[in-house]
Design a protein around this motif. Structure first.
Motif, PDB file in Angstrom:
ATOM      1  N   LYS A 140       0.858  -1.197   0.000  1.00  0.00           N
ATOM      2  CA  LYS A 140       0.000   0.000   0.000  1.00  0.00           C
ATOM      3  C   LYS A 140       0.879   1.226   0.000  1.00  0.00           C
ATOM      4  O   LYS A 140       1.903   1.277   0.697  1.00  0.00           O
ATOM      5  CB  LYS A 140      -0.907  -0.011   1.220  1.00  0.00           C
ATOM      6  N   ARG A 141       0.500   2.194  -0.792  1.00  0.00           N
ATOM      7  CA  ARG A 141       1.282   3.432  -0.875  1.00  0.00           C
ATOM      8  C   ARG A 141       0.337   4.621  -0.747  1.00  0.00           C
ATOM      9  O   ARG A 141      -0.830   4.532  -1.098  1.00  0.00           O
ATOM     10  CB  ARG A 141       2.007   3.487  -2.218  1.00  0.00           C
ATOM     11  N   ILE A 143       0.174   9.077  -1.258  1.00  0.00           N
ATOM     12  CA  ILE A 143       0.685  10.143  -2.124  1.00  0.00           C
ATOM     13  C   ILE A 143       2.083  10.585  -1.695  1.00  0.00           C
ATOM     14  O   ILE A 143       2.935  10.836  -2.536  1.00  0.00           O
ATOM     15  CB  ILE A 143      -0.281  11.355  -2.107  1.00  0.00           C
ATOM     16  N   SER A 144       2.362  10.642  -0.431  1.00  0.00           N
ATOM     17  CA  SER A 144       3.666  11.153   0.041  1.00  0.00           C
ATOM     18  C   SER A 144       4.823  10.219  -0.309  1.00  0.00           C
ATOM     19  O   SER A 144       5.970  10.634  -0.342  1.00  0.00           O
ATOM     20  CB  SER A 144       3.622  11.380   1.555  1.00  0.00           C
ATOM     21  N   SER A 145       4.541   8.953  -0.598  1.00  0.00           N
ATOM     22  CA  SER A 145       5.631   8.015  -0.922  1.00  0.00           C
ATOM     23  C   SER A 145       6.016   8.050  -2.395  1.00  0.00           C
ATOM     24  O   SER A 145       7.004   7.447  -2.791  1.00  0.00           O
ATOM     25  CB  SER A 145       5.258   6.593  -0.517  1.00  0.00           C
ATOM     26  N   LEU A 146       5.242   8.743  -3.216  1.00  0.00           N
ATOM     27  CA  LEU A 146       5.547   8.814  -4.646  1.00  0.00           C
ATOM     28  C   LEU A 146       6.662   9.810  -4.887  1.00  0.00           C
ATOM     29  O   LEU A 146       6.747  10.832  -4.217  1.00  0.00           O
ATOM     30  CB  LEU A 146       4.296   9.219  -5.425  1.00  0.00           C
ATOM     31  N   PRO A 147       7.503   9.553  -5.884  1.00  0.00           N
ATOM     32  CA  PRO A 147       8.622  10.474  -6.178  1.00  0.00           C
ATOM     33  C   PRO A 147       8.181  11.784  -6.741  1.00  0.00           C
ATOM     34  O   PRO A 147       7.208  12.033  -7.265  1.00  0.00           O
ATOM     35  CB  PRO A 147       9.476   9.713  -7.185  1.00  0.00           C
TER      36      PRO A 147
END
Length: 147
Positions: A140-141, A143-147
């Protein structure tokens, strides 16, 4: 109508080729040097993998991998080779001096102890494909974990 007949004939060729390759696989399974051996613990699975590889590379279903099919195979794997290199690769494996690689030659190469350039490339490609296959549930991801 001609396209349908051509497709039907090609499918029939593929089915005949698969039957021939299955028969050769059975010979290897029955061979005491290969079947039920410590060197080949999962021979049935290996033979099925090799059969699928061979079918993929034998584009015209002739039962042999010729120079142009080997060239296309190497290019598809990002391993483009010169004609001389391809001829050497075939000569390394071709025990019947046909100028191409039969399924028997292919299995002898893949199951044999001797290393050939083609065997090393295929083993490397197989390992690379295995490692690229993700398994399980995607993490699970947010928005803050996206580059």
């Amino acid at each position: 109508m001609a396209d349908y007949q051509g497709g039907k004939k090609f499918r029939q060729l593929k089915e005949e080729q698969e039957k021939k390759l299955d028969e050769i696989n059975r010979n290897y399974l029955d061979d005491p040097d290969y079947g039920d051996s410590e060197d080949y613990p999962d021979l049935t699975s290996s033979l099925e993998t090799y059969k699928q590889q061979f079918i993929e590379f034998d584009l015209d279903s002739s039962g042999d991998i010729d120079l142009m099919e080997l060239k296309m195979m190497m290019e598809n794997m990002g391993q483009a080779k010169t004609h001389l290199e391809l001829k050497k690769m075939i000569a390394e494996v071709d025990r019947e001096n046909r100028g191409s690689i039969s399924y028997n030659d292919f299995l002898f190469m893949m199951l044999g102890k001797k290393s050939s350039v083609l065997k090393l490339i295929l083993k490397f490609e197989q390992k690379a494909n295995e490692e690229q296959q993700p398994s399980g549930v995607a993490p699970k991801r947010d928005i803050s974990s996206l580059p």
